[in-house]
Write a protein that holds these residues in place. Structure first.
Motif, mmCIF file in Angstrom:
data_model
loop_
_atom_site.group_PDB
_atom_site.id
_atom_site.type_symbol
_atom_site.label_atom_id
_atom_site.label_comp_id
_atom_site.label_asym_id
_atom_site.label_seq_id
_atom_site.Cartn_x
_atom_site.Cartn_y
_atom_site.Cartn_z
ATOM 1 N N ILE A 257 0.865 -1.317 0.064
ATOM 2 C CA ILE A 257 0.039 -0.178 0.026
ATOM 3 C C ILE A 257 1.034 1.315 -0.049
ATOM 4 N N SER A 258 1.944 1.331 0.661
ATOM 5 C CA SER A 258 2.896 2.214 0.763
ATOM 6 C C SER A 258 3.775 2.594 -0.342
ATOM 7 N N SER A 259 3.892 1.634 -1.165
ATOM 8 C CA SER A 259 4.747 1.570 -2.473
ATOM 9 C C SER A 259 4.287 2.288 -3.562
ATOM 10 N N ARG A 281 -5.713 4.106 -0.806
ATOM 11 C CA ARG A 281 -4.595 5.395 -1.348
ATOM 12 C C ARG A 281 -5.777 6.808 -1.600
ATOM 13 N N ASN A 282 -5.225 7.883 -1.960
ATOM 14 C CA ASN A 282 -5.965 8.826 -2.397
ATOM 15 C C ASN A 282 -6.263 9.016 -3.736
ATOM 16 N N ALA A 342 -0.469 5.592 -7.142
ATOM 17 C CA ALA A 342 0.314 6.137 -5.791
ATOM 18 C C ALA A 342 -0.235 7.360 -5.319
ATOM 19 N N ASN A 343 -0.099 7.558 -4.060
ATOM 20 C CA ASN A 343 -0.404 8.678 -3.405
ATOM 21 C C ASN A 343 0.341 9.953 -4.112
#
Length: 345
Positions: A257-259, A281-282, A342-343
């Motif tokens: 998720i953070s990638s 994510r946004n 990706a955010n």
């Protein structure tokens, strides 16, 4: 009646100080969630009471600036339409003190509740249900899947279940779906079977259900839901060995998720005309839409927006909107991909 209340949301932000000043954290926005004034209990359907039926209904809803419940959506239920109608009728009568942000009333857009319909004295399964359940299990064990499907359908058509029987039915359906390699059906069934927890299924069966649910949610790219299931596992007595086994998978989900890697979920509109997706994510977009997809509604902690479902659009959600769910609406069986990008900071 079990009610899960919305969580208090606090939105804060700190700004970097100038070099010659000490760093100061400033609370720039405080949101206080809505407080219930009156929650009318649902009327137990007379027909269901006469037949000894019990059930549950899970809903999402919005609390408007006047404290009224608006636009309730049934996310799932035990499958009995009478309970769904009673739940919708009751929740529309609920009243709240509205959510407050910086002293002003605002909408609370991401509220959820589960309403349980229980009869006094209903504990365990009936002998009639047990005999049918055993026939289903025997048919699955003998790999007579045609008979197992027939027996499951017969039991589903009658819907004469109490809370215990509801969970045991969906456990049997999940076992059948796994045996026939129908992963979408199995995920639906384990999600419903997990409703009553250890109390109805017992420790071993409940842990099995959570294990399958976690695995299937990962396979279906339902990462936010998988992390919730992992948290459920942690609360179950005797789950230490299972948690040790699955912690690495939970950590992998968080890292993914953070990638910057694109996340893709294959979604399909259900029989109620919608499907719900919890964003991790946004930013997201749609692809490969097959069928009439009418609109989407983004419901975050205290903001919401509705859009036409344009395949060439990218939706960017401000980070201070909080956690968000998206409800996609369209014709049943419309298929499409939800692509989380990706955010952007």
């Amino acid at each position: 009646m079990l009610i899960r209340l919305p969580i208090l949301v606090l939105l804060s932000c700190s700004f970097p100080a100038f070099a010659e000043q000490a760093e100061i954290a400033r609370l720039i926005e405080t949101t206080i969630s809505a407080k219930p004034i009156e929650r009318v209990p649902p009327k137990f359907p007379l027909r269901a009471a006469k037949q000894g039926q019990e059930g549950w209904v899970k809903m999402s809803f919005v609390i408007d600036k006047q404290g009224n419940v608006v636009e309730p959506i049934i996310e799932d239920s035990s499958g009995i339409k009478g309970f769904e109608k009673a739940a919708i009728s009751a929740i529309k009568q609920w009243k709240y003190d509205p959510a407050i942000q910086d002293g002003k009333a605002i909408e609370q857009c991401k509220s959820t509740v589960q309403l349980d319909f229980r009869l006094q004295g209903k504990v365990g399964v009936t002998g009639k249900f047990y005999r049918k359940y055993k026939k289903i299990n025997d048919a699955i064990a003998e790999k007579n899947y045609l008979l197992a499907e027939q027996l499951l359908n017969e039991l589903l058509d009658k819907n004469l279940w109490n809370m215990y029987e509801n969970d045991w039915y969906w456990l049997a359906d999940a076992i059948y779906a796994k045996a026939t390699n129908d992963k979408e059906r199995e995920l639906n069934s384990v999600s419903r079977a997990s409703n009553g927890g250890e109390k109805t299924l017992g420790n071993d069966n409940y842990l099995y259900i959570l294990q399958r649910k976690f695995s299937l949610q990962i396979q279906h790219q339902l990462y936010a839901y998988a992390l919730k299931t992992y948290q459920q596992m942690q609360k179950v007595k005797g789950s230490e060995e299972l948690i040790a086994q699955y912690t690495k998978y939970a950590n992998n989900i968080k890292a993914l998720i953070s990638s910057d890697e694109i996340l893709i979920r294959k979604a399909s509109i259900n029989e109620r005309g919608h499907v719900n997706h919890q964003l991790t994510r946004n930013r997201f977009q749609l692809s490969n839409v097959q069928g009439p997809l009418k609109e989407l509604e983004i419901r975050c902690d205290n903001k919401r927006s509705r859009y036409t479902a344009a395949e060439d659009s990218i939706w960017s959600i401000p980070a201070n909107w909080g956690k968000c769910n998206v409800f996609f609406k369209g014709a049943e069986n419309t298929k499409f991909n939800i692509v989380e990008l990706a955010n952007k900071v």
